[in-house]
Design an enzyme around this catalytic site. Structure first.
Site, short mmCIF file in Angstrom:
data_model
loop_
_atom_site.label_atom_id
_atom_site.label_comp_id
_atom_site.label_asym_id
_atom_site.label_seq_id
_atom_site.Cartn_x
_atom_site.Cartn_y
_atom_site.Cartn_z
N ARG A 248 35.02 -104.04 -3.42
CA ARG A 248 36.43 -104.10 -3.83
C ARG A 248 37.24 -103.94 -2.55
O ARG A 248 37.29 -102.86 -1.99
CB ARG A 248 36.73 -102.96 -4.81
N HIS A 252 42.47 -100.55 -6.64
CA HIS A 252 42.05 -100.91 -7.99
C HIS A 252 43.01 -101.91 -8.64
O HIS A 252 42.60 -102.94 -9.16
CB HIS A 252 41.93 -99.64 -8.84
N TYR A 261 41.94 -91.58 -2.11
CA TYR A 261 40.58 -91.15 -2.47
C TYR A 261 39.47 -91.91 -1.74
O TYR A 261 38.33 -91.48 -1.74
CB TYR A 261 40.38 -91.31 -3.99
C1 LIG Z 1 38.48 -97.22 -22.50
C2 LIG Z 1 39.29 -97.21 -21.24
N1 LIG Z 1 39.30 -96.11 -20.46
C3 LIG Z 1 40.03 -96.10 -19.31
C4 LIG Z 1 40.77 -97.20 -18.95
C5 LIG Z 1 41.54 -97.20 -17.65
N2 LIG Z 1 40.80 -98.01 -16.69
C6 LIG Z 1 41.14 -99.29 -16.46
S1 LIG Z 1 40.11 -100.01 -15.36
C7 LIG Z 1 39.20 -98.62 -15.18
C8 LIG Z 1 38.02 -98.57 -14.22
C9 LIG Z 1 36.96 -99.53 -14.56
O1 LIG Z 1 36.04 -99.61 -13.51
P1 LIG Z 1 34.94 -100.72 -13.43
O2 LIG Z 1 34.41 -100.98 -14.80
O3 LIG Z 1 33.98 -100.30 -12.39
O4 LIG Z 1 35.72 -102.02 -13.00
P2 LIG Z 1 36.54 -102.32 -11.67
O5 LIG Z 1 37.98 -102.17 -12.06
O6 LIG Z 1 36.10 -101.33 -10.63
O7 LIG Z 1 36.20 -103.71 -11.30
C10 LIG Z 1 39.70 -97.60 -15.98
C11 LIG Z 1 39.12 -96.24 -16.05
C12 LIG Z 1 40.76 -98.32 -19.81
N3 LIG Z 1 41.43 -99.45 -19.51
N4 LIG Z 1 40.00 -98.32 -20.93
#
Ligand SMILES: Cc1ncc(C[n+]2csc(CCOP(=O)(O)OP(=O)(O)O)c2C)c(N)n1
Length: 337
Positions: A248, A252, A261
């Site tokens: 990445r 985010h 972080y």
């Molecule tokens: C059920 C839920 N919990 C928390 C969130 C907030 N949230 C959005 S993206 C994310 C991180 C997801 O990480 P990952 O699956 O590794 O995907 P990345 O964004 O790193 O590609 C979180 C916690 C959400 N959208 N849905």
């Protein structure tokens, strides 16, 4: 990337240049929407930067005329590779009328695009998993040759729904590919605080099907493993979990400040694995891409994104009276009720 690798995969120089052009187009569009966010014209961006190689390689391996694609918010390159245009994406980013997936009523790139067999119903992490498994079950019952492709991040694998989906798919040997884009971060949570194992792919064993780790910054390697998994699924061999190790390279989302972080050297190391740089080096060393061709690809992408930005910027917002359109299907025989 090993010399001559594309030949062992039966890919032509034209294929490779097309794949590279999609990656470049994604990068240019991604940078544009980031700039538009800073101008207050785009509410939020979840960047694809660093994931392009994994997405273009995987989509290239699928049958785009009959497979189904359950994508997630970071899948811009997958959507462009499937055929969605920068103009359509920008209408979504800028929440303008004419956006084809949700009428611009959802997060960018969310909704349904039947023409490209894309379904992206929710921003809730992991929520696409069980829907994708349902679609794979339907394909199996109908004896339809469709393979379902569902993608997600490493963080999504912490969700209960993720495990339920894999378990069900394993039990019923469904024609589905679980495609994890592991960028080692779930917003600010590093992988070692999400799971006690080095590779997400290990988990497939517990559900009774193969799990494969692949370098997600190498589009050709991703294409190879995805092709093998799709062939297995299509011939009744059941699911595969593919874990593409990606980087990445941006925060985010545009709402995040990753300096709070993420250690600086982590990002610096990640930049050395930029998939566009790696693919360009390969193409140049194979004599497939000259300096001037490369320049032309970037210029063309820039022009396409410039034009699309202008169109989307001038487009009207959706008419509020259409807010409830397409929310419910009318059951047959109940017209006017
Ligand atoms: C059920 C839920 N919990 C928390 C969130 C907030 N949230 C959005 S993206 C994310 C991180 C997801 O990480 P990952 O699956 O590794 O995907 P990345 O964004 O790193 O590609 C979180 C916690 C959400 N959208 N849905």
């Amino acid at each position: 990337m090993a010399p001559g690798k594309h030949r062992t995969l039966g890919l032509t120089p034209e294929d490779l240049l097309d794949m590279y052009a999609k990656m470049v187009l994604t990068r240019v569009l991604d940078q544009r929407v980031w700039a538009l966010n800073r101008q207050g014209k785009v509410a939020i961006v979840g960047s694809c930067t660093g994931h392009e190689g994994a997405q273009v390689g995987a989509i290239w391996a699928m049958d785009r005329t009959r497979d189904l694609f359950f994508t997630f918010y970071r899948d811009l390159c997958a959507l462009l590779t499937l055929g969605i245009t920068p103009k359509e994406m920008l209408l979504g980013y800028m929440a303008k009328a004419g956006e084809p997936m949700s009428g611009a009523r959802m997060f960018p790139g969310h909704g349904v695009y039947p023409k490209y067999r894309v379904i992206n119903l929710s921003n809730v992490v992991g929520a696409q998993m069980t829907k994708a498994v349902g679609a794979a079950l339907a394909a199996k019952i109908r004896k339809d040759p469709t393979v379902v492709f569902v993608s997600f991040g490493d963080g999504a694998t912490s969700q209960g729904e993720w495990h339920e989906a894999l378990n069900f798919a394993g039990v019923h040997r469904l024609p589905i590919l679980f495609f994890c884009q592991n960028n080692r971060w779930a917003i600010s949570v590093p992988q070692h605080k999400q799971m006690a194992i080095p590779d997400v792919a290990i988990r497939a064993q517990g559900y009774g099907f193969p799990g494969v780790v692949v370098d997600g910054t190498d589009p050709l390697e991703v294409l190879k493993v995805t092709r093998e998994a799709a062939q297995r699924a299509r011939s009744g061999g059941g699911p595969t979990l593919i874990e593409a190790k990606v980087e990445r390279l941006m925060p985010h989302t545009s709402d995040d400040d990753d300096r709070r972080y993420r250690p600086k050297d982590d990002l610096e190391k990640a930049k050395a694995r930029d998939p566009i740089e790696r693919f360009r080096t390969y193409l140049q060393s194979e004599g497939i891409l000259t300096e001037s061709q490369d320049k032309a690809i970037w210029t063309r992408a820039q022009a396409e994104v410039d034009e699309a930005t202008e169109v989307a910027d001038k487009a009207p917002y959706p008419d509020p009276s259409t807010l409830l359109d397409h929310m419910w299907a009318t059951p047959p025989g109940r017209q006017g009720v």
